[in-house]
Design an enzyme around this catalytic site. Structure first.
Site, PDB file in Angstrom:
ATOM      1  N   TYR A 241      14.440  30.841   5.259  1.00 55.60           N
ATOM      2  CA  TYR A 241      13.288  31.564   5.815  1.00 55.60           C
ATOM      3  C   TYR A 241      13.435  31.808   7.305  1.00 55.60           C
ATOM      4  O   TYR A 241      13.827  30.908   8.053  1.00 55.60           O
ATOM      5  CB  TYR A 241      12.007  30.749   5.601  1.00 55.60           C
ATOM      6  CG  TYR A 241      11.577  30.643   4.161  1.00 55.60           C
ATOM      7  CD1 TYR A 241      11.235  31.775   3.426  1.00 55.60           C
ATOM      8  CD2 TYR A 241      11.500  29.402   3.546  1.00 55.60           C
ATOM      9  CE1 TYR A 241      10.823  31.669   2.102  1.00 55.60           C
ATOM     10  CE2 TYR A 241      11.089  29.281   2.228  1.00 55.60           C
ATOM     11  CZ  TYR A 241      10.753  30.417   1.510  1.00 55.60           C
ATOM     12  OH  TYR A 241      10.348  30.303   0.210  1.00 55.60           O
TER      13      TYR A 241
ATOM     14  N   ARG B 177     -10.821  -0.756  14.482  1.00 55.25           N
ATOM     15  CA  ARG B 177     -10.708   0.057  13.280  1.00 55.25           C
ATOM     16  C   ARG B 177     -11.650  -0.498  12.207  1.00 55.25           C
ATOM     17  O   ARG B 177     -12.486   0.217  11.694  1.00 55.25           O
ATOM     18  CB  ARG B 177      -9.253   0.079  12.797  1.00 55.25           C
ATOM     19  CG  ARG B 177      -9.008   0.951  11.586  1.00 55.25           C
ATOM     20  CD  ARG B 177      -7.521   1.129  11.295  1.00 55.25           C
ATOM     21  NE  ARG B 177      -6.870  -0.090  10.828  1.00 55.25           N
ATOM     22  CZ  ARG B 177      -5.583  -0.145  10.454  1.00 55.25           C
ATOM     23  NH1 ARG B 177      -4.820   0.937  10.508  1.00 55.25           N
ATOM     24  NH2 ARG B 177      -5.045  -1.285  10.058  1.00 55.25           N
TER      25      ARG B 177
ATOM     26  N   HIS C 125      -5.851  -7.745  12.956  1.00 52.74           N
ATOM     27  CA  HIS C 125      -4.685  -6.838  12.967  1.00 52.74           C
ATOM     28  C   HIS C 125      -4.359  -6.448  14.403  1.00 52.74           C
ATOM     29  O   HIS C 125      -5.257  -6.094  15.170  1.00 52.74           O
ATOM     30  CB  HIS C 125      -5.014  -5.596  12.134  1.00 52.74           C
ATOM     31  CG  HIS C 125      -3.840  -4.692  11.875  1.00 52.74           C
ATOM     32  ND1 HIS C 125      -2.663  -5.136  11.303  1.00 52.74           N
ATOM     33  CD2 HIS C 125      -3.663  -3.370  12.104  1.00 52.74           C
ATOM     34  CE1 HIS C 125      -1.817  -4.117  11.187  1.00 52.74           C
ATOM     35  NE2 HIS C 125      -2.397  -3.040  11.668  1.00 52.74           N
TER      36      HIS C 125
ATOM     37  N   ARG D  31       1.850 -10.588   7.412  1.00 58.62           N
ATOM     38  CA  ARG D  31       1.782  -9.341   6.640  1.00 58.62           C
ATOM     39  C   ARG D  31       2.801  -8.301   7.128  1.00 58.62           C
ATOM     40  O   ARG D  31       2.430  -7.268   7.665  1.00 58.62           O
ATOM     41  CB  ARG D  31       0.375  -8.732   6.747  1.00 58.62           C
ATOM     42  CG  ARG D  31      -0.782  -9.646   6.363  1.00 58.62           C
ATOM     43  CD  ARG D  31      -2.088  -8.872   6.347  1.00 58.62           C
ATOM     44  NE  ARG D  31      -2.320  -8.146   7.592  1.00 58.62           N
ATOM     45  CZ  ARG D  31      -2.967  -8.632   8.641  1.00 58.62           C
ATOM     46  NH1 ARG D  31      -3.485  -9.843   8.618  1.00 58.62           N
ATOM     47  NH2 ARG D  31      -3.107  -7.905   9.737  1.00 58.62           N
TER      48      ARG D  31
ATOM     49  N   LYS E 270       0.845  -1.203   0.000  1.00 58.28           N
ATOM     50  CA  LYS E 270       0.000   0.000   0.000  1.00 58.28           C
ATOM     51  C   LYS E 270       0.880   1.254   0.000  1.00 58.28           C
ATOM     52  O   LYS E 270       2.081   1.176   0.325  1.00 58.28           O
ATOM     53  CB  LYS E 270      -0.902  -0.022   1.242  1.00 58.28           C
ATOM     54  CG  LYS E 270      -0.143  -0.202   2.545  1.00 58.28           C
ATOM     55  CD  LYS E 270      -1.074  -0.420   3.725  1.00 58.28           C
ATOM     56  CE  LYS E 270      -0.265  -0.711   4.976  1.00 58.28           C
ATOM     57  NZ  LYS E 270      -1.116  -0.855   6.165  1.00 58.28           N
TER      58      LYS E 270
ATOM     59  N   CYS F  59      13.073  24.053   3.140  1.00 57.23           N
ATOM     60  CA  CYS F  59      12.091  24.721   2.280  1.00 57.23           C
ATOM     61  C   CYS F  59      11.245  23.684   1.544  1.00 57.23           C
ATOM     62  O   CYS F  59      11.428  22.486   1.707  1.00 57.23           O
ATOM     63  CB  CYS F  59      12.804  25.623   1.275  1.00 57.23           C
ATOM     64  SG  CYS F  59      13.942  26.803   2.021  1.00 57.23           S
ATOM     65  N   MET F  60      10.338  24.167   0.699  1.00 61.17           N
ATOM     66  CA  MET F  60       9.447  23.254  -0.022  1.00 61.17           C
ATOM     67  C   MET F  60      10.209  22.355  -0.997  1.00 61.17           C
ATOM     68  O   MET F  60       9.933  21.158  -1.102  1.00 61.17           O
ATOM     69  CB  MET F  60       8.398  24.065  -0.800  1.00 61.17           C
ATOM     70  CG  MET F  60       7.368  23.201  -1.499  1.00 61.17           C
ATOM     71  SD  MET F  60       6.250  24.149  -2.541  1.00 61.17           S
ATOM     72  CE  MET F  60       5.348  25.102  -1.337  1.00 61.17           C
ATOM     73  N   ASP F  61      11.178  22.932  -1.705  1.00 66.33           N
ATOM     74  CA  ASP F  61      11.841  22.223  -2.798  1.00 66.33           C
ATOM     75  C   ASP F  61      13.330  22.014  -2.565  1.00 66.33           C
ATOM     76  O   ASP F  61      13.991  21.361  -3.371  1.00 66.33           O
ATOM     77  CB  ASP F  61      11.696  23.019  -4.103  1.00 66.33           C
ATOM     78  CG  ASP F  61      10.288  23.531  -4.274  1.00 66.33           C
ATOM     79  OD1 ASP F  61       9.383  22.684  -4.312  1.00 66.33           O
ATOM     80  OD2 ASP F  61      10.089  24.762  -4.322  1.00 66.33           O
TER      81      ASP F  61
HETATM   82  C1  LIG Z   1      -0.308  -1.707   6.912  1.00 69.91           C
HETATM   83  C2  LIG Z   1      -0.828  -2.998   7.409  1.00 69.91           C
HETATM   84  C3  LIG Z   1       0.059  -4.039   7.741  1.00 69.91           C
HETATM   85  C4  LIG Z   1       1.564  -3.856   7.812  1.00 69.91           C
HETATM   86  O1  LIG Z   1       1.900  -3.273   9.031  1.00 69.91           O
HETATM   87  P1  LIG Z   1       3.434  -2.998   9.434  1.00 69.91           P
HETATM   88  O2  LIG Z   1       3.334  -2.382  10.775  1.00 69.91           O
HETATM   89  O3  LIG Z   1       3.970  -2.069   8.412  1.00 69.91           O
HETATM   90  O4  LIG Z   1       4.121  -4.323   9.444  1.00 69.91           O
HETATM   91  C5  LIG Z   1      -0.483  -5.256   8.066  1.00 69.91           C
HETATM   92  N1  LIG Z   1      -1.830  -5.441   8.102  1.00 69.91           N
HETATM   93  C6  LIG Z   1      -2.705  -4.459   7.822  1.00 69.91           C
HETATM   94  C7  LIG Z   1      -4.155  -4.721   7.899  1.00 69.91           C
HETATM   95  C8  LIG Z   1      -2.233  -3.203   7.487  1.00 69.91           C
HETATM   96  O5  LIG Z   1      -3.103  -2.221   7.233  1.00 69.91           O
END
Ligand SMILES: *Cc1c(COP(=O)(O)O)cnc(C)c1O
Length: 355
Positions: A251, A129, A156, A208, A37, A298-300
């Site tokens: 700045y 969540r 999670h 994950r 993601k 700065c921004m850039d």
């Molecule tokens: C982002 C996410 C992960 C990964 O989490 P990390 O802390 O980066 O290992 C795993 N499961 C779900 C549902 C997530 O949203």
């Protein structure tokens, strides 16, 4: 863009990524459902997804939002894709047509799936969540199983990267209660923190790891698996000039020269994801030496003290990498976390794969 030089480049080490995936799968005792993601935590979706597609320990890829799922499916890499957050009703059909696995947390969602969909039951065991609470999750899972759509189930952890593992253990026990009431599925729970804290968890076939796959672990978990930061961020010097004693830089005039100072202007700023909050603390590596960023970021661009060094326009400066200055350092200077620094890396930064 043809002929136009990038001011900043993120070099992505494919061998570091591969090594991290191998180490995490070994530690988890499970294959990986790799979170890609947010443009693969800023590393570039396509670069990371291609490495993952060829890695034997990776079962599939996980994304947060439907647009990411569609972009990933378009790469045609042949590994399963799981969407982690609920699609809108009108997105369900098109996602199922692309083969994207969908999260399901209610009987109504289970009933609305087309017959060729594949579902992963989302169980809320304490993160509060997303997902169905355990009792409801069992009903949803049974309904999905009746329809022949139940491929997986997941939850999670809220605190797996913290030193006290007790709440994550409680969450895991609740999840096991749900799994026990369902036919066998691909079950997954551990994020990177969970894998490093717990190692193999009974009954789970996938894990994950997000941030850990990209090479980062909380200090107390670092010795649990050998991880290497996969990204080196460098930016070019765009101007070099002398600043005289008593003059200020950037700045607000926050930094004043106490001596004759050679200043390099470097092509990275907060619009590229270099945290403005790191002003006054940030350092970069110039020719392997730590040098302070002077005054406001700065921004850039930002300005760096290069006194005593032979620096020319076009030279590269290392902003972070796997050695002397890491994303962890920059996140600390910016009062934030590695997740936010990496995912904040801007579109102007060119992602370049290196062996
Ligand atoms: C982002 C996410 C992960 C990964 O989490 P990390 O802390 O980066 O290992 C795993 N499961 C779900 C549902 C997530 O949203």
């Amino acid at each position: 863009m043809r002929g136009m030089l990038a001011r900043a480049q993120a070099l992505i080490s494919e061998s570091a990524l591969r090594g991290n995936l191998t180490a995490l799968a070994r530690r988890a005792g499970a294959r990986l459902l790799l979170p890609v993601k947010a443009d693969a935590y800023g590393h570039g979706l396509e670069i990371v997804a291609r490495v993952a597609a060829h890695h034997p320990d990776v079962w599939g890829l996980a994304v947060a939002v439907p647009r990411e799922a569609v972009a990933l499916a378009a790469l045609g890499l042949g590994k399963p894709i799981l969407l982690l957050t609920p699609p809108a009703p009108e997105e369900v059909g098109p996602l199922a047509d692309l083969g994207v696995r969908l999260p399901v947390a209610s009987v109504a969602e289970a009933d609305a799936l087309p017959p060729h969909a594949r579902a992963h039951l989302k169980v809320d065991t304490g993160m509060n969540r997303l997902g169905a609470r355990p009792d409801e999750a069992i009903r949803v899972g049974q309904r999905l199983a009746e329809r022949g759509l139940l491929e997986g189930a997941y939850t999670h952890f809220a605190t797996a990267d913290e030193p006290d593992p007790s709440f994550a253990r409680e969450q895991f026990a609740r999840f096991q209660g749900v799994l026990d009431a369902l036919p066998p599925v691909l079950a997954h729970a551990a994020n990177g923190g969970g894998i490093l804290s717990f190692g193999p968890l009974p009954g789970l076939s996938l894990a994950r790891p997000g941030l850990a796959s990209y090479g980062f672990a909380p200090t107390h978990l670092r010795e649990k698996a050998p991880l290497t930061p996969a990204m080196t961020l460098k930016a070019r010097v765009t101007h070099v000039h002398a600043v005289h004693p008593g003059e200020s830089v950037s700045y607000g005039g926050l930094w004043q020269a106490g001596r004759e100072t050679s200043v390099a202007t470097v092509g990275i700023g907060y619009a590229d994801g270099y945290p403005r909050n790191a002003t006054g603390r940030a350092q970069v590596l110039v020719q392997g030496e730590r040098r302070p960023v002077l005054g406001r970021i700065c921004m850039d661009q930002c300005m760096v003290d290069v006194t005593g060094l032979e620096v020319r326009v076009g030279d590269w400066v290392e902003v972070w990498g796997g050695g002397e200055i890491t994303v962890t350092d920059v996140a600390g200077w910016g009062d934030t976390v590695e997740y936010e620094v990496l995912t904040g890396l801007g579109a102007r930064v060119e992602r370049v794969a290196e062996g």
